[in-house]
Design a protein around this motif. Structure first.
Motif, PDB file in Angstrom:
ATOM      1  N   ALA A 107     -24.222  10.423  10.915  1.00 54.10           N
ATOM      2  CA  ALA A 107     -23.927  11.015   9.599  1.00 54.10           C
ATOM      3  C   ALA A 107     -23.637  12.506   9.708  1.00 54.10           C
ATOM      4  O   ALA A 107     -24.488  13.282  10.120  1.00 54.10           O
ATOM      5  CB  ALA A 107     -25.095  10.777   8.652  1.00 54.10           C
ATOM      6  N   GLY A 108     -22.414  12.878   9.375  1.00 52.60           N
ATOM      7  CA  GLY A 108     -22.040  14.286   9.373  1.00 52.60           C
ATOM      8  C   GLY A 108     -21.839  14.902  10.738  1.00 52.60           C
ATOM      9  O   GLY A 108     -21.742  16.121  10.858  1.00 52.60           O
ATOM     10  N   PHE A 109     -21.739  14.094  11.797  1.00 50.59           N
ATOM     11  CA  PHE A 109     -21.594  14.640  13.152  1.00 50.59           C
ATOM     12  C   PHE A 109     -20.674  13.746  13.976  1.00 50.59           C
ATOM     13  O   PHE A 109     -20.798  12.520  13.946  1.00 50.59           O
ATOM     14  CB  PHE A 109     -22.961  14.710  13.848  1.00 50.59           C
ATOM     15  CG  PHE A 109     -22.891  15.283  15.239  1.00 50.59           C
ATOM     16  CD1 PHE A 109     -22.920  16.653  15.437  1.00 50.59           C
ATOM     17  CD2 PHE A 109     -22.787  14.458  16.347  1.00 50.59           C
ATOM     18  CE1 PHE A 109     -22.849  17.188  16.722  1.00 50.59           C
ATOM     19  CE2 PHE A 109     -22.722  14.981  17.627  1.00 50.59           C
ATOM     20  CZ  PHE A 109     -22.755  16.350  17.813  1.00 50.59           C
ATOM     21  N   PHE A 110     -19.748  14.374  14.713  1.00 44.46           N
ATOM     22  CA  PHE A 110     -18.861  13.654  15.625  1.00 44.46           C
ATOM     23  C   PHE A 110     -18.550  14.569  16.794  1.00 44.46           C
ATOM     24  O   PHE A 110     -18.152  15.710  16.602  1.00 44.46           O
ATOM     25  CB  PHE A 110     -17.568  13.250  14.911  1.00 44.46           C
ATOM     26  CG  PHE A 110     -16.646  12.385  15.724  1.00 44.46           C
ATOM     27  CD1 PHE A 110     -17.085  11.199  16.275  1.00 44.46           C
ATOM     28  CD2 PHE A 110     -15.322  12.742  15.910  1.00 44.46           C
ATOM     29  CE1 PHE A 110     -16.227  10.381  17.001  1.00 44.46           C
ATOM     30  CE2 PHE A 110     -14.454  11.938  16.629  1.00 44.46           C
ATOM     31  CZ  PHE A 110     -14.912  10.757  17.184  1.00 44.46           C
ATOM     32  N   ARG A 111     -18.773  14.067  18.005  1.00 41.13           N
ATOM     33  CA  ARG A 111     -18.477  14.834  19.218  1.00 41.13           C
ATOM     34  C   ARG A 111     -17.687  13.955  20.168  1.00 41.13           C
ATOM     35  O   ARG A 111     -17.989  12.773  20.338  1.00 41.13           O
ATOM     36  CB  ARG A 111     -19.753  15.300  19.910  1.00 41.13           C
ATOM     37  CG  ARG A 111     -19.438  16.086  21.187  1.00 41.13           C
ATOM     38  CD  ARG A 111     -20.670  16.521  21.935  1.00 41.13           C
ATOM     39  NE  ARG A 111     -20.277  17.088  23.202  1.00 41.13           N
ATOM     40  CZ  ARG A 111     -20.504  18.330  23.577  1.00 41.13           C
ATOM     41  NH1 ARG A 111     -21.160  19.136  22.785  1.00 41.13           N
ATOM     42  NH2 ARG A 111     -20.096  18.768  24.759  1.00 41.13           N
ATOM     43  N   VAL A 112     -16.681  14.558  20.788  1.00 41.62           N
ATOM     44  CA  VAL A 112     -15.841  13.865  21.760  1.00 41.62           C
ATOM     45  C   VAL A 112     -15.807  14.697  23.037  1.00 41.62           C
ATOM     46  O   VAL A 112     -15.593  15.911  22.989  1.00 41.62           O
ATOM     47  CB  VAL A 112     -14.399  13.689  21.222  1.00 41.62           C
ATOM     48  CG1 VAL A 112     -13.500  13.085  22.289  1.00 41.62           C
ATOM     49  CG2 VAL A 112     -14.403  12.839  19.964  1.00 41.62           C
ATOM     50  N   ASP A 113     -16.024  14.027  24.168  1.00 43.66           N
ATOM     51  CA  ASP A 113     -15.925  14.664  25.483  1.00 43.66           C
ATOM     52  C   ASP A 113     -14.798  13.973  26.246  1.00 43.66           C
ATOM     53  O   ASP A 113     -14.842  12.763  26.470  1.00 43.66           O
ATOM     54  CB  ASP A 113     -17.240  14.531  26.252  1.00 43.66           C
ATOM     55  CG  ASP A 113     -18.371  15.279  25.564  1.00 43.66           C
ATOM     56  OD1 ASP A 113     -18.246  16.500  25.394  1.00 43.66           O
ATOM     57  OD2 ASP A 113     -19.373  14.641  25.191  1.00 43.66           O
TER      58      ASP A 113
END
Length: 116
Positions: free
Chosen positions: A68-74
Motif C-alpha cells: 500500500a502506497g509503495f512500489f520499488r523496482v530494481d
C-alpha cells in the motif's frame, strides 16, 4: 485545510555510469478524494506502466516490492548491453513523464535522484 501529503519518487542511478538501476515511489498525493486523485493516478500509471513495458517488450523481469502506497523496482544487473540500453530508454522516458507531472502538481509530487 487538511495537511498536504506527497508522492515521493526516488530515481537511483549508478555511480559508475549514471544509468538508472532502481526506482521507488511512496506515499499518496491526496490531491483529491480517492478515485478522483489525478496525481496519484498519473504517477501510478507511469511507474507501473514502465515496469510492465520493460517486462512485456524486452522480457526483463525486475525484482520489485509492492505494498500500500509503495512500489520499488530494481533493474537486474546482468542484461546484454543492447537490451540494457533499451531498458534505459524506457526508464528515462518515465523520468520525463514524472517531471511533466511535477511541473504542474509540484506540491503533491517530489522527485529525487540519488547516485549509488
Amino acid at each position: 485545510m487538511r495537511n498536504k501529503a506527497l508522492v515521493k519518487v526516488e530515481i537511483i542511478r549508478s555511480t559508475t555510469n549514471g544509468k538508472i538501476i532502481s526506482y521507488k515511489s511512496e506515499g499518496h498525493a491526496y490531491y483529491d478524494e480517492p478515485g478522483k486523485d489525478i496525481v496519484c493516478a498519473g504517477v501510478s500509471a507511469i511507474i507501473f506502466g514502465t515496469y510492465n513495458s520493460i517486462e512485456a517488450l524486452l522480457g526483463i523481469v525486475s525484482k520489485h516490492t509492492i505494498h500500500a502506497g509503495f512500489f520499488r523496482v530494481d533493474i537486474p544487473e546482468r542484461i546484454d548491453p543492447k537490451t540494457f540500453e533499451q531498458v534505459q530508454l524506457l526508464l528515462e522516458s518515465m523520468v520525463v513523464m514524472l517531471n511533466s507531472i511535477q511541473e504542474s502538481y509540484g506540491e503533491f509530487l517530489t522527485i529525487k535522484e540519488t547516485i549509488r
